[in-house]
Design a protein around this motif. Structure first.
Motif, PDB file in Angstrom:
ATOM      1  N   ASN A  43      36.678 -19.460  23.846  1.00 27.19           N
ATOM      2  CA  ASN A  43      35.953 -19.225  22.865  1.00 27.19           C
ATOM      3  C   ASN A  43      36.296 -17.634  22.295  1.00 27.19           C
ATOM      4  OD1 ASN A  43      33.256 -19.888  22.147  1.00 27.19           O
ATOM      5  ND2 ASN A  43      32.314 -18.484  23.138  1.00 27.19           N
ATOM      6  N   ASP A  44      35.924 -16.743  23.355  1.00 30.45           N
ATOM      7  CA  ASP A  44      36.717 -14.711  23.465  1.00 30.45           C
ATOM      8  C   ASP A  44      37.363 -14.939  22.086  1.00 30.45           C
ATOM      9  OD1 ASP A  44      33.813 -15.600  25.201  1.00 30.45           O
ATOM     10  OD2 ASP A  44      35.380 -14.402  26.995  1.00 30.45           O
ATOM     11  N   GLN A  45      37.940 -15.586  22.877  1.00 34.85           N
ATOM     12  CA  GLN A  45      39.465 -15.298  21.546  1.00 34.85           C
ATOM     13  C   GLN A  45      39.131 -15.572  20.111  1.00 34.85           C
ATOM     14  OE1 GLN A  45      43.363 -17.043  23.022  1.00 34.85           O
ATOM     15  NE2 GLN A  45      44.489 -15.271  22.279  1.00 34.85           N
ATOM     16  N   LYS A  46      38.550 -16.670  20.377  1.00 30.74           N
ATOM     17  CA  LYS A  46      38.590 -17.642  18.618  1.00 30.74           C
ATOM     18  C   LYS A  46      37.637 -16.441  18.181  1.00 30.74           C
ATOM     19  CE  LYS A  46      39.339 -22.268  18.264  1.00 30.74           C
ATOM     20  NZ  LYS A  46      38.222 -23.674  18.590  1.00 30.74           N
ATOM     21  N   ASN A  47      36.315 -15.933  18.835  1.00 31.15           N
ATOM     22  CA  ASN A  47      35.622 -14.594  18.235  1.00 31.15           C
ATOM     23  C   ASN A  47      36.091 -13.133  18.109  1.00 31.15           C
ATOM     24  OD1 ASN A  47      33.622 -16.254  17.805  1.00 31.15           O
ATOM     25  ND2 ASN A  47      32.682 -15.920  20.133  1.00 31.15           N
ATOM     26  N   GLN A  48      37.083 -13.018  18.629  1.00 24.61           N
ATOM     27  CA  GLN A  48      37.642 -12.470  18.322  1.00 24.61           C
ATOM     28  C   GLN A  48      39.366 -12.100  17.278  1.00 24.61           C
ATOM     29  OE1 GLN A  48      41.884 -11.799  20.817  1.00 24.61           O
ATOM     30  NE2 GLN A  48      41.385  -9.986  20.719  1.00 24.61           N
ATOM     31  N   ILE A  49      39.481 -13.014  17.571  1.00 21.80           N
ATOM     32  CA  ILE A  49      40.142 -13.335  16.244  1.00 21.80           C
ATOM     33  C   ILE A  49      39.482 -13.186  14.680  1.00 21.80           C
ATOM     34  CG2 ILE A  49      42.175 -14.976  14.925  1.00 21.80           C
ATOM     35  CD1 ILE A  49      42.489 -15.694  17.135  1.00 21.80           C
ATOM     36  N   TYR A  50      38.158 -14.230  14.760  1.00 22.30           N
ATOM     37  CA  TYR A  50      37.431 -13.914  13.713  1.00 22.30           C
ATOM     38  C   TYR A  50      36.715 -12.740  13.167  1.00 22.30           C
ATOM     39  CZ  TYR A  50      33.475 -15.735  10.071  1.00 22.30           C
ATOM     40  OH  TYR A  50      32.550 -16.193   9.157  1.00 22.30           O
ATOM     41  N   LEU A  51      36.425 -12.107  13.713  1.00 18.18           N
ATOM     42  CA  LEU A  51      35.788 -10.960  14.089  1.00 18.18           C
ATOM     43  C   LEU A  51      37.252  -9.922  13.151  1.00 18.18           C
ATOM     44  CD1 LEU A  51      32.423  -8.535  13.678  1.00 18.18           C
ATOM     45  CD2 LEU A  51      34.354  -8.544  16.457  1.00 18.18           C
ATOM     46  N   HIS A  52      38.382  -9.528  13.819  1.00 23.78           N
ATOM     47  CA  HIS A  52      39.098  -8.994  13.484  1.00 23.78           C
ATOM     48  C   HIS A  52      39.453  -9.545  11.939  1.00 23.78           C
ATOM     49  CE1 HIS A  52      42.951  -7.110  13.587  1.00 23.78           C
ATOM     50  NE2 HIS A  52      44.220  -7.937  13.266  1.00 23.78           N
ATOM     51  N   TYR A  53      39.496 -10.585  11.340  1.00 22.51           N
ATOM     52  CA  TYR A  53      39.882 -11.205  10.321  1.00 22.51           C
ATOM     53  C   TYR A  53      39.091 -10.838   9.280  1.00 22.51           C
ATOM     54  CZ  TYR A  53      43.079 -15.022  11.278  1.00 22.51           C
ATOM     55  OH  TYR A  53      43.874 -16.142  11.673  1.00 22.51           O
ATOM     56  N   GLN A  54      37.711 -10.261   9.728  1.00 26.59           N
ATOM     57  CA  GLN A  54      37.095  -9.882   8.647  1.00 26.59           C
ATOM     58  C   GLN A  54      37.003  -8.695   8.276  1.00 26.59           C
ATOM     59  OE1 GLN A  54      32.322 -12.506   8.716  1.00 26.59           O
ATOM     60  NE2 GLN A  54      32.594 -11.143  10.924  1.00 26.59           N
ATOM     61  N   SER A  55      37.788  -8.045   9.531  1.00 22.03           N
ATOM     62  CA  SER A  55      37.952  -7.061   8.883  1.00 22.03           C
ATOM     63  C   SER A  55      38.912  -6.165   7.965  1.00 22.03           C
ATOM     64  CB  SER A  55      37.979  -5.778  10.991  1.00 22.03           C
ATOM     65  OG  SER A  55      39.368  -6.076  10.884  1.00 22.03           O
ATOM     66  N   LEU A  56      40.081  -6.724   8.467  1.00 23.10           N
ATOM     67  CA  LEU A  56      41.196  -6.996   6.931  1.00 23.10           C
ATOM     68  C   LEU A  56      41.165  -6.729   5.625  1.00 23.10           C
ATOM     69  CD1 LEU A  56      43.551  -9.484   9.671  1.00 23.10           C
ATOM     70  CD2 LEU A  56      43.470  -6.638   9.249  1.00 23.10           C
ATOM     71  N   PRO A  57      42.029  -6.191   5.144  1.00 26.22           N
ATOM     72  CA  PRO A  57      40.846  -5.944   3.359  1.00 26.22           C
ATOM     73  C   PRO A  57      41.485  -7.082   2.657  1.00 26.22           C
ATOM     74  CG  PRO A  57      43.466  -4.470   4.380  1.00 26.22           C
ATOM     75  CD  PRO A  57      42.850  -4.934   6.146  1.00 26.22           C
ATOM     76  N   LEU A  58      41.270  -6.869   1.665  1.00 24.81           N
ATOM     77  CA  LEU A  58      41.426  -7.890   1.183  1.00 24.81           C
ATOM     78  C   LEU A  58      43.035  -7.693   0.673  1.00 24.81           C
ATOM     79  CD1 LEU A  58      38.487  -7.727  -2.391  1.00 24.81           C
ATOM     80  CD2 LEU A  58      38.577  -9.043   0.381  1.00 24.81           C
ATOM     81  N   SER A  59      43.677  -7.129   0.754  1.00 28.57           N
ATOM     82  CA  SER A  59      44.974  -7.440   0.368  1.00 28.57           C
ATOM     83  C   SER A  59      46.115  -8.067   1.720  1.00 28.57           C
ATOM     84  CB  SER A  59      45.625  -5.872   0.304  1.00 28.57           C
ATOM     85  OG  SER A  59      45.827  -5.741   1.369  1.00 28.57           O
ATOM     86  N   PHE A  60      45.140  -8.638   2.180  1.00 27.46           N
ATOM     87  CA  PHE A  60      45.766  -9.913   3.507  1.00 27.46           C
ATOM     88  C   PHE A  60      45.582 -10.959   3.069  1.00 27.46           C
ATOM     89  CE2 PHE A  60      44.537 -12.386   7.603  1.00 27.46           C
ATOM     90  CZ  PHE A  60      45.601 -12.142   7.949  1.00 27.46           C
ATOM     91  N   TYR A  61      44.424 -11.199   2.580  1.00 27.90           N
ATOM     92  CA  TYR A  61      44.230 -12.434   1.849  1.00 27.90           C
ATOM     93  C   TYR A  61      44.880 -12.894   0.971  1.00 27.90           C
ATOM     94  CZ  TYR A  61      40.215 -11.726   6.352  1.00 27.90           C
ATOM     95  OH  TYR A  61      39.657 -11.594   6.623  1.00 27.90           O
ATOM     96  N   ARG A  62      45.322 -12.042   0.195  1.00 24.00           N
ATOM     97  CA  ARG A  62      45.714 -11.879  -0.918  1.00 24.00           C
ATOM     98  C   ARG A  62      47.179 -12.555  -0.484  1.00 24.00           C
ATOM     99  NH1 ARG A  62      43.736  -9.126  -6.277  1.00 24.00           N
ATOM    100  NH2 ARG A  62      45.813  -8.829  -6.893  1.00 24.00           N
ATOM    101  N   ARG A  63      47.891 -11.563   0.702  1.00 23.02           N
ATOM    102  CA  ARG A  63      49.191 -12.113   1.584  1.00 23.02           C
ATOM    103  C   ARG A  63      49.245 -13.891   1.783  1.00 23.02           C
ATOM    104  NH1 ARG A  63      48.035  -7.314   3.395  1.00 23.02           N
ATOM    105  NH2 ARG A  63      48.387  -7.574   4.811  1.00 23.02           N
ATOM    106  N   ASN A  64      48.777 -14.203   2.552  1.00 24.28           N
ATOM    107  CA  ASN A  64      48.335 -15.082   4.167  1.00 24.28           C
ATOM    108  C   ASN A  64      47.573 -16.186   2.695  1.00 24.28           C
ATOM    109  OD1 ASN A  64      49.889 -13.625   6.139  1.00 24.28           O
ATOM    110  ND2 ASN A  64      48.259 -12.523   5.510  1.00 24.28           N
ATOM    111  N   ARG A  65      47.462 -17.692   3.312  1.00 24.90           N
ATOM    112  CA  ARG A  65      47.131 -18.789   2.966  1.00 24.90           C
ATOM    113  C   ARG A  65      45.696 -19.332   4.219  1.00 24.90           C
ATOM    114  NH1 ARG A  65      51.559 -23.105   2.499  1.00 24.90           N
ATOM    115  NH2 ARG A  65      52.216 -22.180   5.036  1.00 24.90           N
TER     116      ARG A  65
END
Length: 594
Positions: free
Chosen positions: A107-129
């Protein structure tokens, strides 16, 4: 194991769960060993009791021997049952500590990853599916959990079993011990290789299932296109092909699983036969008793599952290491959109672009070239141009979804890179070009940007966006569910709900990025009339490719290939007969007339 070092801080966070789990593993292991020794004593007691019973046949002492024999057997039986109950209790607590620890860390790791995902710039989402992002936060985290829970638990059991049992076996009879343990390494290696085959086939099944699910999701999302092009039969054939692929892979896995347990039972049976055969010979020689054979059979059964689990846990650790490496790949990516000074300032809306150039980092496309302009507080600036001219990039840079490549953007004399990101974005109402609505009620979609929803503000925002009458006409009104990505609404309704979502915030800066492209001229005029009142007290940016949407702005910028080619009011730009603005106006006028 290097990648798995990343989960050590989580284990330290739940160290008491871990330490208690180790304690319960040790206690349950000890309580599994003691009954084996009691069984040996009980077997030997039975043999001695039978001999004594026959020795005193026909005498009064025979009944006394029988009673003593019965009491001792009953005593040993009750002690063995008590130890089994205690072991069951400790096994329960073992799982309630180690397995619960793994679930908490998951549970903690999923929250950590989700929080980190939200901090990444739009360019990250343009590069990854999106599918890859979902896989890492779900499947990869689950594989790491299997390492933290079952793998650690069974490995501890195996280590303690071998440390405690093997010396006891060697003390009783070395020869019998070696023969008894001989099939166990073969069992472990066999399970390791078979489990790898199972995991490989399971991965193939997961990929086939993901492919089939994606196909079905796209088909149902685009059902209108599917029906309008009469491609139902073709779609069904593709689904059948995908479904058959999933079926064949599942049957292949089922075949391997069907071999898995018979192999385990065969090797366990071989170990039992060897124990009885070699043990029987040792009993004949008089080196051990029949109780020792019973004791060794219990030891074999105790060691069988941990040894079998060794191959399984080795595979779990391998998969967890690969999955954690994939997770770390994203966790190690850091956003470059960070505040330099964390300024928290209530904006007036004085926006200045100073020789701004911008190139998209992921594609290398130069979207803006040396762009400079100013929007004074309360002014409305319109940006117009052909497709790909850089209009939407202006909006993205003001919201600081990207940072400029050259030049600077300031609001109220403060560089946007110095603002605290929440402070900057909370004061901007942004209606993006690609409208996105959540699968929720219209009410919750409009109130999305508010911490404390306000009914009156929501209703007024819906009226200002000219969508109020449409919403109240629905049977459930504002509680109407919009469906996935707002599929139940028309394109114009989705745009207007998205606009209401921005207006309800009462932002200091309002940005409308081509947000009226899907509405008719009458609705557009109604919205523009409402916006004139709304934009009177705030800085506004209207981005559009339609001249009708921008002609009421205080100033209009005309972009072409990332550069400002014209600027001025509607009247001034129309006076330039050879200008791009006049050409856009006449082309759209001809289209409307046609």
């Amino acid at each position: 194991m290097r990648a798995l070092a990343s989960v050590n801080p989580f284990i330290y966070r739940y160290k008491w769960h871990f330490l208690a789990g180790v304690l319960f593993v040790a206690l349950s292991t000890l309580l599994a060993i003691f009954p084996a020794q009691l069984v040996r004593y009980a077997f030997d007691l039975v043999n001695e009791g039978i001999d004594l019973y026959h020795l005193y046949a026909g005498t009064r002492a025979q009944s006394g021997v029988y009673e003593l024999f019965g009491r001792n057997v009953l005593f040993y039986g009750m002690v063995i049952i008590l130890l089994a109950l205690l072991r069951g209790i400790f096994l329960f607590f073992m799982r309630q500590t180690l397995i619960v620890m793994s679930r908490l860390i998951e549970n903690d790791q999923k929250n950590q990853i989700y929080l980190h995902y939200q901090s990444l710039p739009l360019s990250f989402y343009r590069r990854n599916r999106v599918g890859d992002l979902m896989s890492r936060i779900s499947e990869d985290v689950s594989r790491v959990r299997m390492y933290l829970g079952p793998a650690i638990m069974y490995f501890l059991q195996l280590v303690l079993m071998f440390i405690l049992i093997v010396p006891l076996m060697l003390m009783v009879n070395v020869k019998l011990t070696l023969y008894t343990l001989l099939p166990l390494p073969v069992l472990s290696v066999s399970i390791f290789y078979i489990n790898n085959v199972i995991e490989k086939k399971s991965d193939e099944i997961q990929k086939a299932l993901a492919s089939m699910t994606t196909f079905v999701q796209e088909s149902f999302s685009g059902i209108r296109v599917l029906k309008s092009f009469v491609r139902q039969q073709d779609s069904h054939e593709q689904f059948t092909k995908s479904s058959n692929e999933y079926k064949n892979k599942s049957l292949s896995l089922n075949f391997v699983n069907a071999l898995f347990f018979p192999l385990i039972m065969f090797l366990i049976g071989i170990s039992t036969l060897i124990t009885v055969w070699v043990g029987g010979q040792e009993v004949i020689r008089g080196t051990i008793t029949t109780g020792t054979i019973a004791e060794f059979l219990i030891y074999v059964n105790l060691l069988t599952w941990p040894v079998a689990a060794l191959g399984w846990t080795s595979s779990l650790v391998q998969r967890a290491e690969a999955s954690q490496a994939r997770i770390n790949e994203f966790l190690h990516q850091k956003t470059d959109i960070v505040s330099r000074r964390n300024v928290e300032h209530s904006m007036q809306g004085d926006i200045v672009f100073d020789h701004v150039s911008f190139t998209y980092p992921d594609t290398g496309i130069e979207a803006l070239k040396d762009v400079s302009f100013r929007i004074r507080p309360g002014q409305t600036l319109a940006v117009i141009g052909n497709t790909g001219s850089g209009k939407s990039t202006v909006a993205a840079l003001i919201c600081r979804l990207y940072d400029v490549s050259q030049g600077s953007i300031s609001i109220d004399g403060i560089d946007v890179r110095d603002y605290a990101l929440p402070t900057l974005r909370e004061q901007i109402g942004y209606v993006p070009q690609d409208v996105f609505l959540f699968s929720d009620s219209i009410r919750n979609n409009i109130n999305f940007g508010l911490d404390q929803p306000d009914e009156e503000r929501m209703l007024q925002a819906a009226r200002d966006a000219a969508v109020y009458d449409n919403i109240v006409a629905f049977p459930e009104g504002f509680d109407t569910k919009v469906g996935e990505r707002g599929i139940t609404l028309s394109g114009g309704q989705k745009q207007r709900v998205s606009m209401a979502r921005a207006l309800v915030k009462e932002p200091k800066i309002l940005i409308l990025d081509d947000s009226l492209s899907a509405v008719d001229t009458k609705t557009e005029n109604t919205i523009l009339s409402s916006l004139q009142r709304i934009m009177a007290n705030r800085s506004s940016v209207i981005i559009s490719h339609r001249v009708s949407s921008v002609k009421l702005a205080d100033e209009i910028l005309v972009l072409d290939d990332g550069q400002i080619v014209q600027h001025g009011t509607h009247e001034v730009l129309m006076a330039d007969v050879a200008g791009l603005y006049r050409a856009l106006y006449e082309r759209q006028l001809q289209t409307e007339e046609a």
